[in-house]
Write an enzyme that holds these catalytic residues in place. Sequence first.
Site, mmCIF file in Angstrom:
data_model
loop_
_atom_site.group_PDB
_atom_site.id
_atom_site.type_symbol
_atom_site.label_atom_id
_atom_site.label_comp_id
_atom_site.label_asym_id
_atom_site.label_seq_id
_atom_site.Cartn_x
_atom_site.Cartn_y
_atom_site.Cartn_z
ATOM 1 N N LYS A 177 0.774 -1.434 -0.052
ATOM 2 C CA LYS A 177 0.065 0.031 0.155
ATOM 3 C C LYS A 177 0.872 1.328 0.038
ATOM 4 O O LYS A 177 0.455 2.212 -0.648
ATOM 5 C CB LYS A 177 -0.993 0.006 1.121
ATOM 6 C CG LYS A 177 -2.257 -0.596 0.899
ATOM 7 C CD LYS A 177 -2.430 -1.919 0.600
ATOM 8 C CE LYS A 177 -2.538 -2.552 -0.545
ATOM 9 N NZ LYS A 177 -2.537 -4.282 -0.361
ATOM 10 N N GLU B 116 -1.876 -14.527 -17.356
ATOM 11 C CA GLU B 116 -3.042 -15.301 -16.585
ATOM 12 C C GLU B 116 -3.553 -16.616 -17.361
ATOM 13 O O GLU B 116 -3.915 -16.474 -18.421
ATOM 14 C CB GLU B 116 -4.094 -14.224 -16.173
ATOM 15 C CG GLU B 116 -5.392 -14.939 -15.726
ATOM 16 C CD GLU B 116 -5.019 -15.963 -14.290
ATOM 17 O OE1 GLU B 116 -4.401 -15.062 -13.472
ATOM 18 O OE2 GLU B 116 -5.099 -17.043 -14.216
ATOM 19 N N GLY C 19 0.054 -17.354 -6.588
ATOM 20 C CA GLY C 19 -0.734 -17.617 -5.289
ATOM 21 C C GLY C 19 0.187 -18.069 -4.303
ATOM 22 O O GLY C 19 1.329 -18.252 -4.256
ATOM 23 N N HIS D 249 -24.155 14.583 1.434
ATOM 24 C CA HIS D 249 -24.000 14.909 -0.150
ATOM 25 C C HIS D 249 -23.012 16.139 -0.078
ATOM 26 O O HIS D 249 -22.988 16.824 0.693
ATOM 27 C CB HIS D 249 -25.301 15.317 -0.524
ATOM 28 C CG HIS D 249 -25.248 15.959 -1.862
ATOM 29 N ND1 HIS D 249 -24.956 15.192 -3.199
ATOM 30 C CD2 HIS D 249 -25.206 17.339 -2.294
ATOM 31 C CE1 HIS D 249 -24.820 16.138 -4.121
ATOM 32 N NE2 HIS D 249 -25.014 17.296 -3.614
HETATM 33 P P1 FAD Z 1 2.019 -14.248 7.943
HETATM 34 O O1 FAD Z 1 1.549 -12.866 8.023
HETATM 35 O O2 FAD Z 1 2.162 -15.041 6.793
HETATM 36 O O3 FAD Z 1 2.724 -14.445 9.388
HETATM 37 C C1 FAD Z 1 3.124 -15.715 9.768
HETATM 38 C C2 FAD Z 1 4.309 -15.361 10.412
HETATM 39 O O4 FAD Z 1 4.938 -16.627 11.272
HETATM 40 C C3 FAD Z 1 5.692 -14.936 9.701
HETATM 41 O O5 FAD Z 1 6.274 -13.855 10.408
HETATM 42 C C4 FAD Z 1 6.457 -16.162 9.854
HETATM 43 O O6 FAD Z 1 7.932 -15.892 9.728
HETATM 44 C C5 FAD Z 1 5.984 -16.711 11.095
HETATM 45 N N1 FAD Z 1 6.203 -18.221 11.191
HETATM 46 C C6 FAD Z 1 6.103 -19.352 10.224
HETATM 47 N N2 FAD Z 1 6.582 -20.443 10.832
HETATM 48 C C7 FAD Z 1 7.193 -20.246 12.030
HETATM 49 C C8 FAD Z 1 7.526 -21.023 13.023
HETATM 50 N N3 FAD Z 1 7.662 -22.379 12.946
HETATM 51 N N4 FAD Z 1 8.328 -20.379 14.314
HETATM 52 C C9 FAD Z 1 8.126 -19.255 14.244
HETATM 53 N N5 FAD Z 1 7.668 -18.413 13.229
HETATM 54 C C10 FAD Z 1 6.914 -18.893 12.306
HETATM 55 N N6 FAD Z 1 -4.167 -9.196 3.004
HETATM 56 C C11 FAD Z 1 -5.214 -8.287 3.088
HETATM 57 O O7 FAD Z 1 -6.071 -8.387 4.004
HETATM 58 N N7 FAD Z 1 -4.952 -7.106 2.825
HETATM 59 C C12 FAD Z 1 -4.004 -6.562 1.820
HETATM 60 O O8 FAD Z 1 -3.916 -5.582 1.509
HETATM 61 C C13 FAD Z 1 -3.072 -7.569 1.644
HETATM 62 N N8 FAD Z 1 -1.994 -7.209 0.744
HETATM 63 C C14 FAD Z 1 -1.261 -8.296 0.457
HETATM 64 C C15 FAD Z 1 0.050 -7.938 -0.259
HETATM 65 C C16 FAD Z 1 0.997 -8.910 -0.323
HETATM 66 C C17 FAD Z 1 2.082 -8.364 -1.476
HETATM 67 C C18 FAD Z 1 0.821 -10.160 0.146
HETATM 68 C C19 FAD Z 1 1.785 -11.192 -0.086
HETATM 69 C C20 FAD Z 1 -0.172 -10.192 0.835
HETATM 70 C C21 FAD Z 1 -0.934 -9.481 1.152
HETATM 71 N N9 FAD Z 1 -2.374 -9.895 1.887
HETATM 72 C C22 FAD Z 1 -3.411 -8.993 2.118
HETATM 73 C C23 FAD Z 1 -2.178 -11.118 2.594
HETATM 74 C C24 FAD Z 1 -1.806 -11.098 4.058
HETATM 75 O O9 FAD Z 1 -0.572 -10.605 4.140
HETATM 76 C C25 FAD Z 1 -2.001 -12.213 4.607
HETATM 77 O O10 FAD Z 1 -3.284 -12.935 4.504
HETATM 78 C C26 FAD Z 1 -1.787 -12.319 6.171
HETATM 79 O O11 FAD Z 1 -0.507 -11.861 6.153
HETATM 80 C C27 FAD Z 1 -1.715 -13.883 6.982
HETATM 81 O O12 FAD Z 1 -1.407 -13.445 8.126
HETATM 82 P P2 FAD Z 1 -0.992 -14.639 9.043
HETATM 83 O O13 FAD Z 1 -0.650 -14.277 10.419
HETATM 84 O O14 FAD Z 1 -1.752 -15.917 8.968
HETATM 85 O O15 FAD Z 1 0.289 -15.238 8.524
HETATM 86 P P1 AMP Z 2 -3.976 -15.583 -6.680
HETATM 87 O O1 AMP Z 2 -4.128 -16.842 -6.165
HETATM 88 O O2 AMP Z 2 -5.397 -14.785 -6.424
HETATM 89 O O3 AMP Z 2 -2.921 -14.740 -6.152
HETATM 90 O O4 AMP Z 2 -3.787 -15.587 -8.197
HETATM 91 C C1 AMP Z 2 -2.791 -16.297 -8.814
HETATM 92 C C2 AMP Z 2 -3.166 -16.335 -10.345
HETATM 93 O O5 AMP Z 2 -1.974 -16.938 -11.028
HETATM 94 C C3 AMP Z 2 -4.398 -17.471 -10.649
HETATM 95 O O6 AMP Z 2 -5.372 -16.720 -11.495
HETATM 96 C C4 AMP Z 2 -3.813 -18.399 -11.369
HETATM 97 O O7 AMP Z 2 -4.678 -18.831 -12.547
HETATM 98 C C5 AMP Z 2 -2.557 -17.849 -12.028
HETATM 99 N N1 AMP Z 2 -1.477 -18.730 -12.610
HETATM 100 C C6 AMP Z 2 -1.309 -19.972 -12.000
HETATM 101 N N2 AMP Z 2 0.024 -20.800 -12.539
HETATM 102 C C7 AMP Z 2 0.111 -19.894 -13.814
HETATM 103 C C8 AMP Z 2 1.110 -20.139 -14.878
HETATM 104 N N3 AMP Z 2 1.803 -21.022 -15.051
HETATM 105 N N4 AMP Z 2 0.890 -18.876 -15.700
HETATM 106 C C9 AMP Z 2 0.165 -18.033 -15.854
HETATM 107 N N5 AMP Z 2 -0.924 -17.692 -14.909
HETATM 108 C C10 AMP Z 2 -0.913 -18.765 -13.773
#
Ligand code: FAD
Ligand code: AMP
Length: 474
Positions: free
Chosen positions: A58, A211, A278, A451
């Site tokens: 963001k 995609e 994904g 509004h």
């Molecule tokens: P995580 O945030 O993955 O945290 C898990 C933590 O556990 C990590 O710090 C990891 O190092 C630690 N860990 C793992 N295994 C162990 C272990 N054995 N011992 C100690 N520590 C460990 N979601 C939104 O809702 N809004 C958004 O705008 C958004 N933007 C995103 C943008 C990007 C580029 C990405 C990659 C993701 C985004 N997401 C967003 C998704 C969001 O980041 C995840 O859904 C969220 O972080 C999941 O939270 P979590 O606590 O389950 O896991």
């Molecule tokens: P998301 O799970 O929302 O992060 O989206 C990942 C996207 O990647 C999905 O829409 C998949 O269809 C796409 N995807 C997965 N494998 C491939 C690939 N080999 N080439 C192009 N797109 C892919």
Amino acid sequence: MSDKFDVIFIGAGPAGYVGAIRAAQLGLKTACVDAFTGKDGKQALGGTCLNVGCIPSKALLDSSRQYWNIAHNLPVHGISVEGAKVDMATFIGRKDKIVKQFTGGIGQLFKANKVTPYFGTGKLLKGNEVEITAPDGGKQTISATNVILASGSVPIELPFAKFDGKMIVDNAGALDFAEVPKRLGVIGAGVIGLELGSVWKRMGAEVTILEALPDFLSVADADVAKVAKKEFEKQGLAIKLGAKLTKAEVKKNEVHLTYEDKDGAHELVVDKLLVAVGRRAYTAGLLADDTGVKLDERGRIVVDEHCHTGVDGVWAIGDAVRGPMLAHKGSEEGVAVAEWIAGKAGHVNFDTIPWVIYTEPEIAWAGKTEKQLKDEGVPYRVGTFPFAAIGRAVAMNEAVGQVKMLAHAETDRILGVHMVGPGVSELIAECVVAMEFKGSSEDLARIVHAHPTLSEAVHEAALSVDKRAIHKGN
Ligand code: FAD
Ligand code: AMP
């Protein structure tokens, strides 16, 4: 002697750290173990979301939007800026500063709430003990009545396009490019691919998104996806659907891609490749062999509707379990588990979890899509309202998109709301509240909306369900 807690959270992402704070608020002696190391080599709490996900993406979306607006929005307002330049160190540095502020903030919150943090990798042992391996290899064991697994997720790697951190990158790499790539390839038109693709497009990269699926953003409502695709293409994002990457080869300073679509195989050469196909649950090293905790066929920790693993005192939440991979979903599960453990009534309503994509225009929705209602044979009425007829949106020069509301044909209960347009990441909250209260479109239609505001689009869409929108033909 091992330290004994009421609750240990493994993982300090938005699922684990929020749950830990709530547990401590409820008077439970709480520890939180996390292994994430920040850019400075120190522990960085907050998981994927704060370090390499929600927050840094963001920050860059906002910086890149400011830059894009100079050439693409300001002239409409009669403002011209000559010689605008980007300092990449400041662009990336601002994002890093925000990340540090928030990851450090969790440390402060832990202190204030008396949550004990541990830095290292936690492994669940039989009997609710957790072995922690520190970054220097040192080991210690702590134990608790309840252990909550919140280990999150990691990016899926394609075997023929392995991450090298330089030319072929994941989300973390694409948040840290030192220069704007001239040509950026993005694999996957999902949330992450679209957001990070937008950042670098706005900064001047030629962005091509491949995609594999034939439909664009099939997780969203089809009308929303259609508007979004058209707008992204207007911005210059090249989106190729039904295009499956089959090969990626790094040759000198280029990545040579092969992808296949209905016309056969094609080549594409880019300077950087973001693979965003994904994420998968992360459980490497998390579980000793004899814990009894099960994983499903996708590697997710198996839980029931209360996030319980079936093993006494062991729970799992967030991206590591079923359900949408969203920060707020994990946080709510963390809170609910803390409350269940404390003997209170925890609650997560999976039917009203909002989804947001922070592109321009933004995309947001909650509840069922029109296709889902059709497939399920649910009778419904539709109300729509375009931002082109909203005074505030026109004044902002952002009059793109619409609000679409789906309500039950007989009870009028709101079943889904789908938005694409300005500020919809905030507008969706009103609809989630209405849905949580089992509200009807009539309820929203009767509520006074200020509004001129963007929220009038929600009001008018609600009126439109009953064919009585004021500022459009019904
Ligand atoms: P995580 O945030 O993955 O945290 C898990 C933590 O556990 C990590 O710090 C990891 O190092 C630690 N860990 C793992 N295994 C162990 C272990 N054995 N011992 C100690 N520590 C460990 N979601 C939104 O809702 N809004 C958004 O705008 C958004 N933007 C995103 C943008 C990007 C580029 C990405 C990659 C993701 C985004 N997401 C967003 C998704 C969001 O980041 C995840 O859904 C969220 O972080 C999941 O939270 P979590 O606590 O389950 O896991
Ligand atoms: P998301 O799970 O929302 O992060 O989206 C990942 C996207 O990647 C999905 O829409 C998949 O269809 C796409 N995807 C997965 N494998 C491939 C690939 N080999 N080439 C192009 N797109 C892919």
